[in-house]
Design a protein around this motif. Structure first.
Motif, PDB file in Angstrom:
ATOM      1  N   GLN A 170     -44.184  11.480 -15.658  1.00  0.00           N
ATOM      2  CA  GLN A 170     -44.056  10.031 -15.633  1.00  0.00           C
ATOM      3  C   GLN A 170     -43.169   9.600 -14.459  1.00  0.00           C
ATOM      4  OE1 GLN A 170     -42.185   8.345 -19.036  1.00  0.00           O
ATOM      5  NE2 GLN A 170     -42.689   6.277 -18.473  1.00  0.00           N
ATOM      6  N   GLN A 171     -42.040  10.272 -14.269  1.00  0.00           N
ATOM      7  CA  GLN A 171     -41.160   9.923 -13.166  1.00  0.00           C
ATOM      8  C   GLN A 171     -41.835  10.224 -11.828  1.00  0.00           C
ATOM      9  OE1 GLN A 171     -37.678  12.142 -14.241  1.00  0.00           O
ATOM     10  NE2 GLN A 171     -36.793  10.435 -15.373  1.00  0.00           N
ATOM     11  N   GLU A 172     -42.607  11.302 -11.799  1.00  0.00           N
ATOM     12  CA  GLU A 172     -43.351  11.649 -10.578  1.00  0.00           C
ATOM     13  C   GLU A 172     -44.343  10.543 -10.240  1.00  0.00           C
ATOM     14  OE1 GLU A 172     -44.245  13.928  -7.301  1.00  0.00           O
ATOM     15  OE2 GLU A 172     -42.785  14.525  -8.796  1.00  0.00           O
ATOM     16  N   ALA A 173     -45.006   9.988 -11.250  1.00  0.00           N
ATOM     17  CA  ALA A 173     -45.962   8.898 -11.035  1.00  0.00           C
ATOM     18  C   ALA A 173     -45.239   7.651 -10.519  1.00  0.00           C
ATOM     19  CB  ALA A 173     -46.694   8.577 -12.332  1.00  0.00           C
ATOM     20  N   THR A 174     -44.054   7.381 -11.040  1.00  0.00           N
ATOM     21  CA  THR A 174     -43.267   6.229 -10.582  1.00  0.00           C
ATOM     22  C   THR A 174     -42.883   6.389  -9.123  1.00  0.00           C
ATOM     23  OG1 THR A 174     -42.376   5.923 -12.800  1.00  0.00           O
ATOM     24  CG2 THR A 174     -41.175   4.885 -11.012  1.00  0.00           C
ATOM     25  N   ASP A 202     -35.794  14.949  -2.019  1.00  0.00           N
ATOM     26  CA  ASP A 202     -34.586  14.952  -2.829  1.00  0.00           C
ATOM     27  C   ASP A 202     -34.874  14.464  -4.251  1.00  0.00           C
ATOM     28  OD1 ASP A 202     -31.693  15.394  -2.942  1.00  0.00           O
ATOM     29  OD2 ASP A 202     -31.580  13.207  -3.248  1.00  0.00           O
ATOM     30  N   GLN A 203     -35.694  13.430  -4.375  1.00  0.00           N
ATOM     31  CA  GLN A 203     -36.062  12.929  -5.702  1.00  0.00           C
ATOM     32  C   GLN A 203     -36.831  13.997  -6.485  1.00  0.00           C
ATOM     33  OE1 GLN A 203     -38.188   9.314  -4.748  1.00  0.00           O
ATOM     34  NE2 GLN A 203     -36.406   8.037  -5.185  1.00  0.00           N
ATOM     35  N   ARG A 204     -37.745  14.678  -5.814  1.00  0.00           N
ATOM     36  CA  ARG A 204     -38.505  15.743  -6.481  1.00  0.00           C
ATOM     37  C   ARG A 204     -37.586  16.875  -6.924  1.00  0.00           C
ATOM     38  NH1 ARG A 204     -43.682  15.484  -2.648  1.00  0.00           N
ATOM     39  NH2 ARG A 204     -44.878  14.021  -3.900  1.00  0.00           N
ATOM     40  N   LYS A 205     -36.648  17.231  -6.046  1.00  0.00           N
ATOM     41  CA  LYS A 205     -35.686  18.280  -6.403  1.00  0.00           C
ATOM     42  C   LYS A 205     -34.895  17.860  -7.640  1.00  0.00           C
ATOM     43  CE  LYS A 205     -31.641  18.718  -4.744  1.00  0.00           C
ATOM     44  NZ  LYS A 205     -30.395  18.813  -4.097  1.00  0.00           N
TER      45      LYS A 205
END
Length: 122
Positions: free
Chosen positions: A1-5, A66-69
């Protein structure tokens, strides 16, 4: 869900950057056609604009990485916590089973030791 955002935010940023590009290039073109801006100045503006856009793209890539990490770190922390909670639950269950067995044994011993022999009852 956060990845989609994150993906949605990135697409939104790209869309608005494309709109900004269109406006910027239209303004440069219009200004040079009206001779309000010299062609050399327009070239310098375009060069500077391209460099800034490249730096912005690099920064966006860094922020996305960085967000993905951070998402992966949160995911593994959650996984670790779930594992620990399950381990604690299993240990508690084992301790409760062991305690109930010991309590049962203790109760049997007390009951057996509490029985009076015929001689004791006289």
């Amino acid at each position: 869900q956060q990845e989609a955002t994150i993906s949605t935010q990135r697409h939104s940023v790209i869309h608005w950057r494309m709109e900004l590009h269109k406006i910027f290039f239209a303004q440069i073109k219009e200004s040079t056609e009206k001779q309000e801006l010299h062609s050399e100045a327009a070239k310098h503006l375009l060069k500077d604009y391209s460099e800034v856009q490249k730096e912005l793209e690099d920064l966006m890539d860094y922020l996305l990485a960085d967000q993905r990490k951070n998402l992966w770190q949160r995911f593994f922390h959650r996984k670790y916590l779930v594992h620990n909670l399950r381990s604690c639950k299993n240990r508690n269950r084992a301790l409760m089973n062991k305690a109930s067995t010991h309590i049962g044994t203790l109760i049997n011993k007390i009951e057996n030791s509490g029985r009076l022999t015929k001689r004791q009852s006289e």
